[in-house]
Scaffold this active site. Structure first.
Site, PDB file in Angstrom:
ATOM      1  N   SER A  32      -8.536 -23.840   7.718  1.00 11.42           N
ATOM      2  CA  SER A  32      -9.855 -23.695   7.114  1.00 11.42           C
ATOM      3  C   SER A  32     -10.488 -25.070   6.883  1.00 11.42           C
ATOM      4  O   SER A  32     -10.664 -25.828   7.827  1.00 11.42           O
ATOM      5  CB  SER A  32      -9.735 -22.878   5.820  1.00 11.42           C
ATOM      6  OG  SER A  32     -10.993 -22.457   5.361  1.00 11.42           O
TER       7      SER A  32
ATOM      8  N   ASP B 166     -10.847 -12.756  11.188  1.00 13.90           N
ATOM      9  CA  ASP B 166     -11.534 -13.663  10.271  1.00 13.90           C
ATOM     10  C   ASP B 166     -13.041 -13.416  10.293  1.00 13.90           C
ATOM     11  O   ASP B 166     -13.690 -13.545  11.334  1.00 13.90           O
ATOM     12  CB  ASP B 166     -11.218 -15.110  10.681  1.00 13.90           C
ATOM     13  CG  ASP B 166     -11.631 -16.128   9.629  1.00 13.90           C
ATOM     14  OD1 ASP B 166     -12.379 -15.766   8.706  1.00 13.90           O
ATOM     15  OD2 ASP B 166     -11.194 -17.296   9.742  1.00 13.90           O
TER      16      ASP B 166
ATOM     17  N   HIS C 227      -9.505 -14.078   7.037  1.00 14.58           N
ATOM     18  CA  HIS C 227      -9.332 -15.527   6.938  1.00 14.58           C
ATOM     19  C   HIS C 227      -7.975 -15.879   6.338  1.00 14.58           C
ATOM     20  O   HIS C 227      -7.337 -16.864   6.743  1.00 14.58           O
ATOM     21  CB  HIS C 227     -10.467 -16.097   6.080  1.00 14.58           C
ATOM     22  CG  HIS C 227     -10.613 -17.585   6.140  1.00 14.58           C
ATOM     23  ND1 HIS C 227     -10.984 -18.261   7.280  1.00 14.58           N
ATOM     24  CD2 HIS C 227     -10.444 -18.538   5.174  1.00 14.58           C
ATOM     25  CE1 HIS C 227     -11.050 -19.562   7.029  1.00 14.58           C
ATOM     26  NE2 HIS C 227     -10.729 -19.755   5.750  1.00 14.58           N
TER      27      HIS C 227
END
Length: 385
Positions: free
Chosen positions: A171, A333, A366
């Site tokens: 991320s 995601d 995610h």
């Protein structure tokens, strides 16, 4: 069948291995000049390491953490800790990032969200400014992903590490990892951006503004000068609840919270709050005890401003990357969807560096890049070796 057998092996290894015992260390820069020319004096960050640095210091791997994460990537501080670091499934002896082979370093970012966690060391708006004797608040300069990387480089320079076997991060950590490979192409041999991208598009940047908005609208925020009054807890908790929801795929979110169809209170009062939202907010309030509202705002801005090279043309900047690269987005995601990784990989290919690409399976969106990382342990191990 072979793939399934291999996956079972890696998951079993991650579960059965004894956790590493680690300790937090402090790194201090007497002064640091940000990308926008502001000077912070001093700068402190925390870091930890797993494994042993070899004699020629060639076996170092840097882990760069996600938005709400810390440098606690693996292991435990105490044997009775409830949980190890977030990537303990893949970092350790015999694991995908094998600490029998590699010296693995992880550092807290500037303005780490978890500034009130006793195991986090970070300079940011909540830090007392030596010049005034009061917390910086909004006088703290806007910082960027590039600034995070420069502080990490100073840490590695202090350790005498001149080249990294790999930089790996999920991320917001993927942003830092990519920026490392762009800024210091001769220092990064391998690059693994997990659930990430080489740029932040406008849609994604404005989605992050939804995380900032509840804080900015909370009367208790006081334009960032709340440290003698207490956190704007409602705004901070709401922001953290949104962050949790946005990080989850509906398939992972729905089973965890009460179904709207069974929520009888919603039929009686228009001001009734869904039970699912009440639970999400209650969990966020617990996390808010260790986090700071201004720090969240600064991390939102650092993420919004992200593009490789921090210039006008992120595609061109990727042409500086020499590292062997493996993109690992999560299939489900919805926060940083695979399309962003695909576009990033395509731009890198167009610039002459042919990256590898694989997706992390799972139902948690995610978050599969953190809690489901064991599913791609074998790909990571093969890539690193």
């Amino acid at each position: 069948m072979r793939l399934i057998t291999s996956l079972i092996f890696w998951v079993a290894l991650a579960v059965s291995a004894e956790p590493l015992m680690v300790e937090k260390q402090r790194f201090t820069l007497d002064s640091f000049t940000t990308a926008n020319g502001q000077v912070i004096t001093p700068v402190n960050i925390g870091w930890e390491a797993y494994g042993t640095l070899n004699s020629d210091k060639s076996n170092a791997i840097l882990i760069t953490h996600f938005f709400s994460g810390t440098s606690h990537a693996a292991g435990k501080y105490q044997a009775n800790d409830t949980a190890p670091g977030y990537w303990d499934a893949i970092i350790g002896p015999g694991k995908a990032i094998d600490t029998n082979k590699f010296y693995v370093i992880s550092s807290d970012t500037l303005v780490n969200a978890n500034v009130f966690d006793k195991n986090v060391i970070t300079t940011g708006p909540a830090t007392v400014n030596p010049a005034s004797g009061k917390p910086y608040g909004l006088s703290f300069p806007v910082v960027t992903i590039g600034d995070f990387v420069e502080v990490q480089k100073a840490l590695l320079d202090s350790l005498g590490i001149k080249k990294l076997h790999a930089v790996i991060g999920p991320s917001m950590g993927s942003f830092q990892a990519i920026e490392w490979a762009v800024r210091y192409p001769d220092k990064v041999a391998r690059l693994i951006p997990v659930i990430g991208s080489a740029y932040m598009d406008t849609y994604s940047a404005i989605k992050l503004q939804r995380w900032a908005y509840p804080i900015l609208q909370d009367p208790s925020w006081h334009n960032g000068n709340y440290y003698d009054k207490g956190q704007p807890i409602q705004g901070l908790s709401t922001a953290l609840a949104y962050i949790t929801q946005d990080a989850l795929h509906p398939d992972g979110f729905n089973p965890r919270y009460p179904a709207i169809s069974t929520d009888t209170g919603l039929h009686q009062r228009i001001d009734a709050l869904p039970l699912a939202w009440q639970q999400l907010l209650a969990q966020a309030r617990l996390r808010a005890e260790k986090q700071d509202a201004n720090h969240i705002l600064y991390l939102v801005r650092a993420s919004q401003l992200w593009r490789a090279g921090m210039g006008d043309n992120w595609q061109q900047a990727l042409g500086r990357v020499k590292a062997k690269t493996l993109f690992l987005p999560a299939s489900g995601d919805l926060l940083l969807p695979p399309a962003l990784s695909k576009h990033s990989a395509a731009a890198m290919s167009a610039a002459g560096n042919q990256p590898q690409y694989a997706e992390i399976p799972g139902n948690f969106g995610h978050l599969d890049g953190v809690i489901g990382i064991a599913a791609v342990a074998q790909q990571i191990s093969t890539f690193l070796n």
